[in-house]
Design an enzyme around this catalytic site. Structure first.
Site, PDB file in Angstrom:
ATOM      1  N   GLU B  60     -25.519   2.090 -18.500  1.00 34.65           N
ATOM      2  CA  GLU B  60     -25.163   0.625 -18.735  1.00 34.65           C
ATOM      3  C   GLU B  60     -26.425  -0.428 -18.261  1.00 34.65           C
ATOM      4  O   GLU B  60     -26.892  -1.111 -18.877  1.00 34.65           O
ATOM      5  CB  GLU B  60     -24.169  -0.103 -17.750  1.00 34.65           C
ATOM      6  CG  GLU B  60     -22.630   0.369 -18.123  1.00 34.65           C
ATOM      7  CD  GLU B  60     -22.341   1.966 -18.116  1.00 34.65           C
ATOM      8  OE1 GLU B  60     -23.024   2.541 -17.298  1.00 34.65           O
ATOM      9  OE2 GLU B  60     -21.591   2.358 -18.339  1.00 34.65           O
ATOM     10  N   HIS B 129     -10.860   0.336 -11.919  1.00 31.92           N
ATOM     11  CA  HIS B 129     -10.592   0.130 -13.190  1.00 31.92           C
ATOM     12  C   HIS B 129      -9.849  -0.916 -13.593  1.00 31.92           C
ATOM     13  O   HIS B 129      -9.372  -0.980 -14.642  1.00 31.92           O
ATOM     14  CB  HIS B 129     -10.304   1.563 -13.865  1.00 31.92           C
ATOM     15  CG  HIS B 129     -11.442   2.538 -14.350  1.00 31.92           C
ATOM     16  ND1 HIS B 129     -11.977   3.069 -13.128  1.00 31.92           N
ATOM     17  CD2 HIS B 129     -11.721   3.246 -15.212  1.00 31.92           C
ATOM     18  CE1 HIS B 129     -12.801   3.985 -13.655  1.00 31.92           C
ATOM     19  NE2 HIS B 129     -12.724   4.112 -15.083  1.00 31.92           N
TER      20      HIS B 129
HETATM   21  C1  LIG Z   1     -19.946   3.579 -15.270  1.00 27.10           C
HETATM   22  C2  LIG Z   1     -19.142   3.850 -16.419  1.00 27.10           C
HETATM   23  N1  LIG Z   1     -19.396   3.612 -17.470  1.00 27.10           N
HETATM   24  C3  LIG Z   1     -18.403   4.090 -18.709  1.00 27.10           C
HETATM   25  C4  LIG Z   1     -17.210   4.586 -18.382  1.00 27.10           C
HETATM   26  C5  LIG Z   1     -16.191   5.050 -19.224  1.00 27.10           C
HETATM   27  N2  LIG Z   1     -16.286   6.518 -19.396  1.00 27.10           N
HETATM   28  C6  LIG Z   1     -15.063   7.099 -18.679  1.00 27.10           C
HETATM   29  S1  LIG Z   1     -15.306   8.769 -18.760  1.00 27.10           S
HETATM   30  C7  LIG Z   1     -16.763   8.500 -19.936  1.00 27.10           C
HETATM   31  C8  LIG Z   1     -17.388   9.856 -20.624  1.00 27.10           C
HETATM   32  C9  LIG Z   1     -18.114  10.573 -19.700  1.00 27.10           C
HETATM   33  O1  LIG Z   1     -18.358  11.981 -20.189  1.00 27.10           O
HETATM   34  P1  LIG Z   1     -18.855  13.291 -19.231  1.00 27.10           P
HETATM   35  O2  LIG Z   1     -19.817  12.666 -18.238  1.00 27.10           O
HETATM   36  O3  LIG Z   1     -19.397  14.029 -20.299  1.00 27.10           O
HETATM   37  O4  LIG Z   1     -17.589  13.691 -18.625  1.00 27.10           O
HETATM   38  P2  LIG Z   1     -16.364  14.485 -19.294  1.00 27.10           P
HETATM   39  O5  LIG Z   1     -15.310  13.405 -19.408  1.00 27.10           O
HETATM   40  O6  LIG Z   1     -16.637  15.270 -20.324  1.00 27.10           O
HETATM   41  O7  LIG Z   1     -15.742  15.322 -18.176  1.00 27.10           O
HETATM   42  C10 LIG Z   1     -16.836   7.153 -20.186  1.00 27.10           C
HETATM   43  C11 LIG Z   1     -17.967   6.555 -21.023  1.00 27.10           C
HETATM   44  C12 LIG Z   1     -16.776   4.865 -16.723  1.00 27.10           C
HETATM   45  N3  LIG Z   1     -16.049   5.301 -16.327  1.00 27.10           N
HETATM   46  N4  LIG Z   1     -17.906   4.593 -16.024  1.00 27.10           N
END
Ligand SMILES: Cc1ncc(C[n+]2csc(CCOP(=O)(O)OP(=O)(O)O)c2C)c(N)n1
Lengths: 354, 329
Positions: B60, B129
């Site tokens: 971000e 959230h």
């Molecule tokens: C700072 C932030 N930005 C966006 C999100 C929304 N979000 C939640 S999970 C996610 C994807 C994360 O992917 P990854 O780190 O690969 O973990 P996985 O879900 O595959 O375990 C996003 C974009 C968030 N929770 N926090």
């Protein structure tokens, strides 16, 4: 960092994970331990399937992310740490909570938002915690847990004790600033921290190679002189061994270390994600590497267990999971009067010290 | 006039603006292939391609900073922050860069940036959230902050936001996306800094914005049907600039005011409005200004606790019952 680290120390190539590798169970492994790994993997599998079911029955609310497909990664990782070590995770952490030894009852109760949950119903699916089990929290803000782990490792180094702090994150988290700042901080202060990257190949709908300039994520330590390696996240022993190597480096040399486990998310990002953006063939392929039945097969082939033994584990796990649901169902919700509890920590000790 | 959802109004507007001006582009997490976490950008990647609809990694601070830089060269980025909570990671780029650059460099380079993001609690998303952080931004000179409550304003204000030459925080709400309303066709623009009298009334004024304004309007209509109180609803729409005139005129007319907001009460939007009212309409007040806001606690996950922490129609009704003039019924 040398390219040799792309190879596992035992010579097997861990960088290609799209084909099932021939896995033979090492002779010198304790048989009970191996069976126990299977037991734990199955527990995570069934627990998560049940969580999905309970979500659909509206017993669980909010966001709910499952470890389905990541069982070998989760169990191998937890097995590689010692009970005294600390752990931080992201929000996909039900399996890690179980792996740390938190009672399935308390994990399910947390999902149900009950007072008996491991965060007393305040946190829910994304926010499991247990000081006793040294799980210092699941965190819902992507990457937020990483600097915290570095800080915990700072405290360990400060006190001169020999715990290791491990921090689990997804592949997506390695594209954010906090990850890089953490690598740098951990290296300059020489801190005993393991960066455990679960590369399940997707962050929501974004494939690793679209979000990250290098898709071998352990190589991201290179700019900071942080060592690392990649392992097959479907191989519970490989994951465990890599985490043990990392823990040894962290504990004995006070150096950070990255372990990247290449795994696969069997379902959508969360229980409500219909997973339409992934190619069907790719998902079929990924699921075909399912670590749970594969490990059962290895155990059978090595005559470590027979069909009857597998069935017994299955039944035991079923029972534990149903009991967890019963417990969660029957537990009370937190009383509304407790809404303001815990906003601030008590300052009673100030009174005492007067 | 078409009757469409808030979500559709945003989606249509983004499409129209992308068509209108090649300098407009979209950026954010999961807005392309995934079609938006809340499907606001559905279909836009297919229609406009990856040059105009840019999927970003979870970074971000990085991509908001990028958007600011691209705006300095005349592009018009419309960035989606998946939910309001994650904007915390980009605060420095917003506070110290987006909001400062035009002023600090003597007006030499505008920053025509829009950040769209939904706030809102009530879905058991728990403490990190479910937040409503509009106050953080409404506090900062150099930013515009708007928070429409219905599909028509969503369209009109998003158009204004995109064409405006300043950084705009465009606040959406998870609980509004499926609400419907009629939306004017064509190039419909709603100016910033103009509140709307959503419903006229004589007994008291409710001042609100975003989802709470929609809720206030429902409550006011119900009270009118039940022949109880005649409630005027001022939908702020724009938090910075704030339309003090409309607020003050309404309070001068009714003599009583409730500010209804979904953020925490202390130092909230209500505090600013109550101060404005006492500064500019003190002699007209028949009672102190009331604030109805969320309970001051990080939002808990557990349903009964969450319900106890959120404000809503019931809390508003209680406040109306306490504040409304006694002469009627
Ligand atoms: C700072 C932030 N930005 C966006 C999100 C929304 N979000 C939640 S999970 C996610 C994807 C994360 O992917 P990854 O780190 O690969 O973990 P996985 O879900 O595959 O375990 C996003 C974009 C968030 N929770 N926090």
């Amino acid at each position: 960092m040398s390219t040799e680290q792309q190879k596992r120390p035992d010579g097997r190539d861990a960088t290609t994970t799209d084909k099932p590798r021939v896995v033979t169970l090492p002779e010198d492994e304790n048989r009970e331990t191996l069976v126990n790994y299977y037991h734990q993997m199955l527990l995570v599998r069934r627990f998560e399937e049940k969580s999905d079911e309970m979500y659909k029955m509206a017993r669980i609310g909010g966001y709910c992310h499952l470890n389905l497909g990541e069982e070998a990664t989760v169990v191998g990782f937890c097995a590689g740490l010692e009970p005294k070590d600390y752990l931080y995770t992201n929000y996909r952490e039900h399996g890690y909570a179980l792996g740390r030894g938190i009672a399935p009852n308390a994990v399910m109760a947390e999902l149900f938002g009950k007072e008996t949950g491991c965060s007393f119903g305040r946190g829910g699916s994304m926010h499991m915690f247990s000081l006793e089990h040294r799980l210092l929290g699941g965190y819902g803000i992507v990457g937020g847990q990483v600097p915290l782990a570095v800080g915990a490792a700072f405290a360990v180094a400060y006190r001169g004790t020999d715990e290791v702090v491990a921090v689990q994150m997804g592949d997506g988290a390695t594209n954010g600033g906090p990850f890089y700042e953490s690598l740098n901080l951990a290296r300059i202060y020489k801190l005993p921290v393991i960066f455990f990257v679960v590369n399940n190949q997707y962050g929501m709908g974004l494939p690793v190679e679209k979000g990250s300039a290098v898709s071998e994520l352990y190589r991201k330590g290179c700019a900071f002189d942080v060592r690392g390696e990649r392992v097959d996240g479907n191989d519970v022993l490989a994951v465990r061994d890599a985490v043990r190597r990392a823990a040894k480096v962290a504990r004995e040399e006070h150096e950070p270390y990255i372990v990247e486990a290449v795994s696969f998310r069997h379902r959508g990002h969360s229980v409500i994600d219909p997973d339409r953006y992934r190619d069907e063939e790719l998902v079929r392929q990924g699921r075909s590497l399912d670590p749970v039945p594969a490990f059962a097969r290895h155990l059978l082939e090595a005559h470590i267990i027979d069909d009857q033994g597998l069935r017994a584990i299955d039944e035991q796990v079923e029972q534990v999971v149903s009991e967890a649901v019963r417990f969660a169902e029957e537990s009370p919700f937190p009383a509304v009067e407790t809404l303001f509890d815990h906003i601030y920590a008590s300052d009673e000790h100030l009174q005492e010290s007067k | 006039m078409a009757e469409i959802s808030f979500r559709q109004a945003l989606n249509d507007t983004l499409r129209e603006e992308l068509k209108r001006d090649d300098n407009v582009f979209l950026m954010g997490e999961e807005i392309g292939v995934f079609e938006g976490s809340y499907k606001i950008t559905a279909g836009l990647l297919k229609e406009f391609g990856a040059r105009r609809v840019v999927d970003t990694p979870i970074a971000e601070n990085g991509f908001i900073g990028m958007a600011v830089g691209s705006a300095m060269l005349g592009l018009r980025p419309v960035v989606e922050i998946m939910t309001f909570n994650f904007i915390a990671l980009a605060m420095d780029e917003i506070l110290n860069h987006a909001a400062k650059i035009h002023y600090m460099f003597g007006g030499q380079t505008p920053v025509p940036l829009v950040i769209r993001t939904p706030g809102g609690g009530g879905q058991q998303l728990s403490a990190t959230h479910s937040q409503n952080l509009e106050v953080w931004f409404a506090h900062i000179p150099g930013l515009h902050v708007v928070a429409p409550s219905n599909p028509a304003d969503a369209k009109g204000m998003l158009k204004t936001a995109i064409r405006n030459n300043n950084p705009v925080i465009f606040i959406e709400h998870l609980g509004l996306y499926n609400t419907r309303g009629s939306v004017p066709d064509g190039d419909y623009l709603v100016p910033f800094g103009k509140a709307k009298i959503a419903k006229e009334g004589t007994d008291l004024t409710i001042i609100s914005y975003s989802r709470m304004a929609a809720m206030a309007l429902d409550v006011a209509r119900r009270l009118e049907q039940e022949n109880k109180w005649s409630v005027e609803v001022v939908d702020l729409r724009s938090l910075r600039p704030l339309d003090k005139e409309t607020i003050v005129n309404s309070v001068k007319k009714t003599g009583r005011a409730i500010v209804f907001e979904e953020d925490w009460r202390s130092y909230g939007i209500g505090a600013e409005i109550a101060a404005t009212v006492q500064e500019e309409a003190f002699d007209y007040l028949d009672a102190p200004v009331k604030r109805v806001a969320n309970v001051e606690v990080p939002l808990p996950y557990s349903k009964p606790l969450e319900s106890a922490a959120l404000t809503g129609a019931k809390q508003l009704l209680d406040a109306i019952n306490e504040l409304a003039p006694r002469r009627r019924r």
